[in-house]
Design a protein around this motif. Structure first.
Motif, PDB file in Angstrom:
ATOM      1  N   MET A   1       7.986  19.300   0.422  1.00  0.00           N
ATOM      2  CA  MET A   1       8.080  18.258  -0.764  1.00  0.00           C
ATOM      3  C   MET A   1       8.325  16.687  -0.451  1.00  0.00           C
ATOM      4  O   MET A   1       7.991  15.932  -0.902  1.00  0.00           O
ATOM      5  N   LEU A   2      10.001  16.592   0.721  1.00  0.00           N
ATOM      6  CA  LEU A   2       9.336  15.341   1.414  1.00  0.00           C
ATOM      7  C   LEU A   2       8.564  14.965   1.463  1.00  0.00           C
ATOM      8  O   LEU A   2       8.254  13.407   1.249  1.00  0.00           O
ATOM      9  N   LEU A   3       7.609  15.250   2.459  1.00  0.00           N
ATOM     10  CA  LEU A   3       6.122  14.158   2.689  1.00  0.00           C
ATOM     11  C   LEU A   3       5.160  14.239   1.507  1.00  0.00           C
ATOM     12  O   LEU A   3       4.674  13.009   1.533  1.00  0.00           O
ATOM     13  N   VAL A   4       5.435  15.060   0.655  1.00  0.00           N
ATOM     14  CA  VAL A   4       4.465  14.717  -0.622  1.00  0.00           C
ATOM     15  C   VAL A   4       4.831  13.153  -1.364  1.00  0.00           C
ATOM     16  O   VAL A   4       4.320  12.851  -1.151  1.00  0.00           O
ATOM     17  N   THR A   5       6.628  13.678  -1.538  1.00  0.00           N
ATOM     18  CA  THR A   5       7.269  12.018  -2.127  1.00  0.00           C
ATOM     19  C   THR A   5       6.579  11.277  -1.065  1.00  0.00           C
ATOM     20  O   THR A   5       6.620  10.055  -2.062  1.00  0.00           O
ATOM     21  N   PHE A   6       7.026  11.670   0.258  1.00  0.00           N
ATOM     22  CA  PHE A   6       7.113   9.804   1.288  1.00  0.00           C
ATOM     23  C   PHE A   6       5.372   9.585   0.410  1.00  0.00           C
ATOM     24  O   PHE A   6       5.561   8.528   0.706  1.00  0.00           O
ATOM     25  N   ASP A   7       4.337  10.355   1.382  1.00  0.00           N
ATOM     26  CA  ASP A   7       3.634   9.926   0.820  1.00  0.00           C
ATOM     27  C   ASP A   7       2.478   8.945  -0.312  1.00  0.00           C
ATOM     28  O   ASP A   7       2.421   8.359  -0.768  1.00  0.00           O
ATOM     29  N   ASP A   8       3.346   9.455  -1.193  1.00  0.00           N
ATOM     30  CA  ASP A   8       3.404   9.106  -2.977  1.00  0.00           C
ATOM     31  C   ASP A   8       3.579   7.672  -3.092  1.00  0.00           C
ATOM     32  O   ASP A   8       3.393   6.794  -3.761  1.00  0.00           O
ATOM     33  N   MET A   9       5.475   8.046  -2.680  1.00  0.00           N
ATOM     34  CA  MET A   9       5.697   6.655  -2.450  1.00  0.00           C
ATOM     35  C   MET A   9       5.379   5.568  -1.581  1.00  0.00           C
ATOM     36  O   MET A   9       5.402   4.440  -2.300  1.00  0.00           O
ATOM     37  N   ILE A  10       4.725   6.110  -0.602  1.00  0.00           N
ATOM     38  CA  ILE A  10       4.632   4.572   0.813  1.00  0.00           C
ATOM     39  C   ILE A  10       3.534   3.462   0.414  1.00  0.00           C
ATOM     40  O   ILE A  10       2.806   2.784  -0.078  1.00  0.00           O
ATOM     41  N   ARG A  11       2.563   4.601  -0.825  1.00  0.00           N
ATOM     42  CA  ARG A  11       1.172   3.954  -1.161  1.00  0.00           C
ATOM     43  C   ARG A  11       1.558   2.537  -2.508  1.00  0.00           C
ATOM     44  O   ARG A  11       0.422   1.734  -2.497  1.00  0.00           O
ATOM     45  N   SER A  12       2.684   2.547  -2.855  1.00  0.00           N
ATOM     46  CA  SER A  12       2.735   1.656  -3.829  1.00  0.00           C
ATOM     47  C   SER A  12       2.715   0.266  -2.757  1.00  0.00           C
ATOM     48  O   SER A  12       2.870  -0.584  -3.367  1.00  0.00           O
ATOM     49  N   TYR A  13       3.247   0.212  -1.674  1.00  0.00           N
ATOM     50  CA  TYR A  13       3.558  -1.349  -0.516  1.00  0.00           C
ATOM     51  C   TYR A  13       2.269  -1.515  -0.017  1.00  0.00           C
ATOM     52  O   TYR A  13       1.950  -2.614   0.153  1.00  0.00           O
ATOM     53  N   TYR A  14       0.907  -0.836  -0.502  1.00  0.00           N
ATOM     54  CA  TYR A  14      -0.554  -1.084   0.083  1.00  0.00           C
ATOM     55  C   TYR A  14      -1.447  -2.171  -1.157  1.00  0.00           C
ATOM     56  O   TYR A  14      -1.136  -1.605  -2.728  1.00  0.00           O
ATOM     57  N   ASN A  15      -2.394  -2.354  -0.729  1.00  0.00           N
ATOM     58  CA  ASN A  15      -2.998  -2.783  -1.826  1.00  0.00           C
ATOM     59  C   ASN A  15      -3.903  -1.849  -2.398  1.00  0.00           C
ATOM     60  O   ASN A  15      -4.211  -1.476  -1.371  1.00  0.00           O
ATOM     61  N   GLU A  16      -5.164  -2.095  -3.637  1.00  0.00           N
ATOM     62  CA  GLU A  16      -6.420  -1.322  -3.584  1.00  0.00           C
ATOM     63  C   GLU A  16      -7.422  -0.936  -2.053  1.00  0.00           C
ATOM     64  O   GLU A  16      -7.606  -0.058  -1.992  1.00  0.00           O
ATOM     65  N   VAL A  17      -7.454  -2.433  -2.202  1.00  0.00           N
ATOM     66  CA  VAL A  17      -8.164  -2.056  -0.688  1.00  0.00           C
ATOM     67  C   VAL A  17      -7.758  -1.620   0.741  1.00  0.00           C
ATOM     68  O   VAL A  17      -8.332  -0.637   1.454  1.00  0.00           O
ATOM     69  N   ASP A  18      -6.749  -1.643   0.520  1.00  0.00           N
ATOM     70  CA  ASP A  18      -6.203  -1.184   2.305  1.00  0.00           C
ATOM     71  C   ASP A  18      -6.341   0.129   1.489  1.00  0.00           C
ATOM     72  O   ASP A  18      -6.357   1.140   2.801  1.00  0.00           O
ATOM     73  N   LEU A  19      -6.103   0.715   0.672  1.00  0.00           N
ATOM     74  CA  LEU A  19      -5.749   1.577   0.440  1.00  0.00           C
ATOM     75  C   LEU A  19      -7.025   2.783   0.582  1.00  0.00           C
ATOM     76  O   LEU A  19      -7.168   3.654   1.340  1.00  0.00           O
ATOM     77  N   SER A  20      -8.292   2.149  -0.394  1.00  0.00           N
ATOM     78  CA  SER A  20      -9.432   2.878   0.380  1.00  0.00           C
ATOM     79  C   SER A  20     -10.066   2.491   2.178  1.00  0.00           C
ATOM     80  O   SER A  20     -10.445   3.794   2.242  1.00  0.00           O
ATOM     81  N   MET A  21      -9.707   1.640   2.111  1.00  0.00           N
ATOM     82  CA  MET A  21     -10.216   0.856   3.730  1.00  0.00           C
ATOM     83  C   MET A  21      -9.057   2.847   4.523  1.00  0.00           C
ATOM     84  O   MET A  21      -9.504   3.499   6.152  1.00  0.00           O
ATOM     85  N   GLY A  22      -8.056   2.901   4.346  1.00  0.00           N
ATOM     86  CA  GLY A  22      -7.232   4.118   5.179  1.00  0.00           C
ATOM     87  C   GLY A  22      -6.784   3.074   6.160  1.00  0.00           C
ATOM     88  O   GLY A  22      -5.489   3.761   7.072  1.00  0.00           O
ATOM     89  N   HIS A  23      -6.145   1.580   6.142  1.00  0.00           N
ATOM     90  CA  HIS A  23      -5.741   1.243   7.536  1.00  0.00           C
ATOM     91  C   HIS A  23      -5.206  -0.872   6.275  1.00  0.00           C
ATOM     92  O   HIS A  23      -5.675  -0.932   5.909  1.00  0.00           O
ATOM     93  N   ILE A  24      -4.670  -1.001   7.417  1.00  0.00           N
ATOM     94  CA  ILE A  24      -4.481  -2.439   6.981  1.00  0.00           C
ATOM     95  C   ILE A  24      -4.435  -3.435   7.882  1.00  0.00           C
ATOM     96  O   ILE A  24      -4.795  -2.686   9.384  1.00  0.00           O
ATOM     97  N   THR A  25      -5.424  -4.591   7.995  1.00  0.00           N
ATOM     98  CA  THR A  25      -6.069  -5.471   9.297  1.00  0.00           C
ATOM     99  C   THR A  25      -5.184  -6.454   9.506  1.00  0.00           C
ATOM    100  O   THR A  25      -4.960  -7.098   8.071  1.00  0.00           O
ATOM    101  N   THR A  26      -4.583  -6.668  10.516  1.00  0.00           N
ATOM    102  CA  THR A  26      -3.451  -7.660  10.744  1.00  0.00           C
ATOM    103  C   THR A  26      -3.585  -8.120  11.785  1.00  0.00           C
ATOM    104  O   THR A  26      -3.690  -7.865  12.807  1.00  0.00           O
ATOM    105  N   LYS A  27      -2.699  -9.393  12.141  1.00  0.00           N
ATOM    106  CA  LYS A  27      -2.954 -10.124  13.763  1.00  0.00           C
ATOM    107  C   LYS A  27      -1.928  -8.910  14.156  1.00  0.00           C
ATOM    108  O   LYS A  27      -0.347  -8.736  14.113  1.00  0.00           O
ATOM    109  N   ASN A  28      -1.367  -9.019  15.690  1.00  0.00           N
ATOM    110  CA  ASN A  28      -0.304  -8.494  16.134  1.00  0.00           C
ATOM    111  C   ASN A  28      -0.148  -9.696  16.727  1.00  0.00           C
ATOM    112  O   ASN A  28       0.127 -10.871  16.918  1.00  0.00           O
ATOM    113  N   ARG A  29       0.672  -8.999  17.720  1.00  0.00           N
ATOM    114  CA  ARG A  29       1.932 -10.013  19.058  1.00  0.00           C
ATOM    115  C   ARG A  29       0.946 -11.283  19.103  1.00  0.00           C
ATOM    116  O   ARG A  29       1.485 -12.041  19.387  1.00  0.00           O
TER     117      ARG A  29
END
Length: 81
Positions: A1-29
């Motif tokens: 239950m914890l993992l399902v809840t986490f996965d459902d809630m974390i999705r709200s922090y991403y936009n639809e493009v990132d969710l559909s790609m399954g990753h984010i693209t950003t600059k590293n250090r």
């Protein structure tokens, strides 16, 4: 239950493009564009009542190895041995 809840809630922090790609693209250090997977939760542990795992240091080593196995599995995962 914890993992399902986490996965459902974390999705709200991403936009639809990132969710559909399954990753984010950003600059590293270093300023280089890199892909990072979506955040997931890995939980690993041992049931110490089931068998002998040795001393404190052996338990830590075993937990470290189990956590490394869990991190290799895509998405959120719960491993107990």
């Amino acid at each position: 239950m914890l993992l399902v809840t986490f996965d459902d809630m974390i999705r709200s922090y991403y936009n639809e493009v990132d969710l559909s790609m399954g990753h984010i693209t950003t600059k590293n250090r270093n300023g280089e564009l890199v892909e990072f997977p979506l955040i997931s939760l890995s939980v690993a542990g041992f049931d110490l009542a089931r068998e002998t795992h040795g001393n404190y240091f052996a338990i830590i080593d075993n937990c470290t190895l189990l956590k490394a196995r869990a991190k290799k599995i895509p998405g959120s995962v719960y491993l107990i041995e």
